[in-house]
Motif scaffolding. Structure first.
Motif, PDB file in Angstrom:
ATOM      1  N   MET A   1      38.443 -31.317  -9.520  1.00  0.00           N
ATOM      2  CA  MET A   1      38.114 -30.412  -8.433  1.00  0.00           C
ATOM      3  C   MET A   1      37.333 -31.193  -7.373  1.00  0.00           C
ATOM      4  SD  MET A   1      36.131 -26.823  -8.724  1.00  0.00           S
ATOM      5  CE  MET A   1      36.970 -25.564  -7.831  1.00  0.00           C
ATOM      6  N   PRO A   2      37.752 -31.061  -6.104  1.00  0.00           N
ATOM      7  CA  PRO A   2      37.058 -31.821  -5.051  1.00  0.00           C
ATOM      8  C   PRO A   2      35.637 -31.304  -4.826  1.00  0.00           C
ATOM      9  CG  PRO A   2      38.752 -30.399  -4.114  1.00  0.00           C
ATOM     10  CD  PRO A   2      38.851 -30.275  -5.589  1.00  0.00           C
ATOM     11  N   SER A   3      34.787 -32.214  -4.403  1.00  0.00           N
ATOM     12  CA  SER A   3      33.413 -31.827  -4.092  1.00  0.00           C
ATOM     13  C   SER A   3      33.402 -31.013  -2.801  1.00  0.00           C
ATOM     14  CB  SER A   3      32.550 -33.076  -3.923  1.00  0.00           C
ATOM     15  OG  SER A   3      32.925 -33.764  -2.742  1.00  0.00           O
ATOM     16  N   LYS A   4      32.280 -30.380  -2.521  1.00  0.00           N
ATOM     17  CA  LYS A   4      32.160 -29.603  -1.286  1.00  0.00           C
ATOM     18  C   LYS A   4      32.345 -30.494  -0.061  1.00  0.00           C
ATOM     19  CE  LYS A   4      29.337 -25.847  -3.017  1.00  0.00           C
ATOM     20  NZ  LYS A   4      28.116 -25.062  -2.854  1.00  0.00           N
ATOM     21  N   LYS A   5      31.848 -31.719  -0.137  1.00  0.00           N
ATOM     22  CA  LYS A   5      31.983 -32.651   0.979  1.00  0.00           C
ATOM     23  C   LYS A   5      33.448 -33.028   1.190  1.00  0.00           C
ATOM     24  CE  LYS A   5      30.056 -36.921   2.797  1.00  0.00           C
ATOM     25  NZ  LYS A   5      29.141 -38.042   2.578  1.00  0.00           N
ATOM     26  N   GLN A   6      34.165 -33.293   0.097  1.00  0.00           N
ATOM     27  CA  GLN A   6      35.583 -33.631   0.194  1.00  0.00           C
ATOM     28  C   GLN A   6      36.373 -32.460   0.773  1.00  0.00           C
ATOM     29  OE1 GLN A   6      36.056 -34.627  -3.957  1.00  0.00           O
ATOM     30  NE2 GLN A   6      36.541 -36.761  -3.443  1.00  0.00           N
ATOM     31  N   GLN A   7      36.073 -31.253   0.294  1.00  0.00           N
ATOM     32  CA  GLN A   7      36.785 -30.072   0.774  1.00  0.00           C
ATOM     33  C   GLN A   7      36.506 -29.844   2.256  1.00  0.00           C
ATOM     34  OE1 GLN A   7      39.194 -28.346  -0.865  1.00  0.00           O
ATOM     35  NE2 GLN A   7      39.522 -27.512   1.170  1.00  0.00           N
ATOM     36  N   ALA A   8      35.287 -30.095   2.694  1.00  0.00           N
ATOM     37  CA  ALA A   8      34.947 -29.947   4.111  1.00  0.00           C
ATOM     38  C   ALA A   8      35.759 -30.931   4.956  1.00  0.00           C
ATOM     39  CB  ALA A   8      33.448 -30.147   4.324  1.00  0.00           C
ATOM     40  N   CYS A   9      35.939 -32.136   4.453  1.00  0.00           N
ATOM     41  CA  CYS A   9      36.740 -33.144   5.168  1.00  0.00           C
ATOM     42  C   CYS A   9      38.195 -32.692   5.280  1.00  0.00           C
ATOM     43  CB  CYS A   9      36.668 -34.494   4.460  1.00  0.00           C
ATOM     44  SG  CYS A   9      35.092 -35.325   4.640  1.00  0.00           S
ATOM     45  N   VAL A  10      38.737 -32.172   4.197  1.00  0.00           N
ATOM     46  CA  VAL A  10      40.113 -31.687   4.204  1.00  0.00           C
ATOM     47  C   VAL A  10      40.246 -30.525   5.185  1.00  0.00           C
ATOM     48  CG1 VAL A  10      41.891 -30.519   2.825  1.00  0.00           C
ATOM     49  CG2 VAL A  10      40.655 -32.471   1.867  1.00  0.00           C
ATOM     50  N   THR A  11      39.298 -29.614   5.173  1.00  0.00           N
ATOM     51  CA  THR A  11      39.323 -28.461   6.070  1.00  0.00           C
ATOM     52  C   THR A  11      39.300 -28.908   7.527  1.00  0.00           C
ATOM     53  OG1 THR A  11      38.243 -27.068   4.412  1.00  0.00           O
ATOM     54  CG2 THR A  11      38.122 -26.328   6.701  1.00  0.00           C
ATOM     55  N   ARG A  12      38.465 -29.882   7.858  1.00  0.00           N
ATOM     56  CA  ARG A  12      38.408 -30.396   9.235  1.00  0.00           C
ATOM     57  C   ARG A  12      39.716 -31.077   9.617  1.00  0.00           C
ATOM     58  NH1 ARG A  12      33.269 -31.958   7.681  1.00  0.00           N
ATOM     59  NH2 ARG A  12      33.915 -34.117   7.445  1.00  0.00           N
ATOM     60  N   TYR A  13      40.289 -31.841   8.697  1.00  0.00           N
ATOM     61  CA  TYR A  13      41.557 -32.528   8.964  1.00  0.00           C
ATOM     62  C   TYR A  13      42.663 -31.510   9.245  1.00  0.00           C
ATOM     63  CZ  TYR A  13      45.676 -35.436   8.500  1.00  0.00           C
ATOM     64  OH  TYR A  13      46.871 -36.070   8.753  1.00  0.00           O
TER      65      TYR A  13
END
Length: 64
Positions: free
Chosen positions: A1-13
């Motif tokens: 499961m991705p971390s919150k930071k990783q998920q935030a990066c994906v969301t921005r992308y």
């Protein structure tokens, strides 16, 4: 499961590189579309994108 930071990066992308659409379809259509996509080995999203692209290309000469 991705971390919150990783998920935030994906969301921005995704927000920077993709448009989002919401569609409304009759009850039962979602399952039909899902089954059709599975038969073709693609996602429901790709099924819709391909269908719209085919329609746009087919209608292009009529609009020009």
């Amino acid at each position: 499961m991705p971390s919150k930071k990783q998920q935030a990066c994906v969301t921005r992308y995704v927000a920077a590189h993709y448009d989002k659409f919401t569609i409304t379809a009759p009850k039962g259509a979602k399952e039909r579309y899902k089954q059709e996509a599975e038969k073709r080995g693609i996602s429901v999203n790709q099924l819709f994108v391909q269908a719209v692209e085919e329609f746009v290309e087919k209608e292009k000469p009529a609009r020009e």
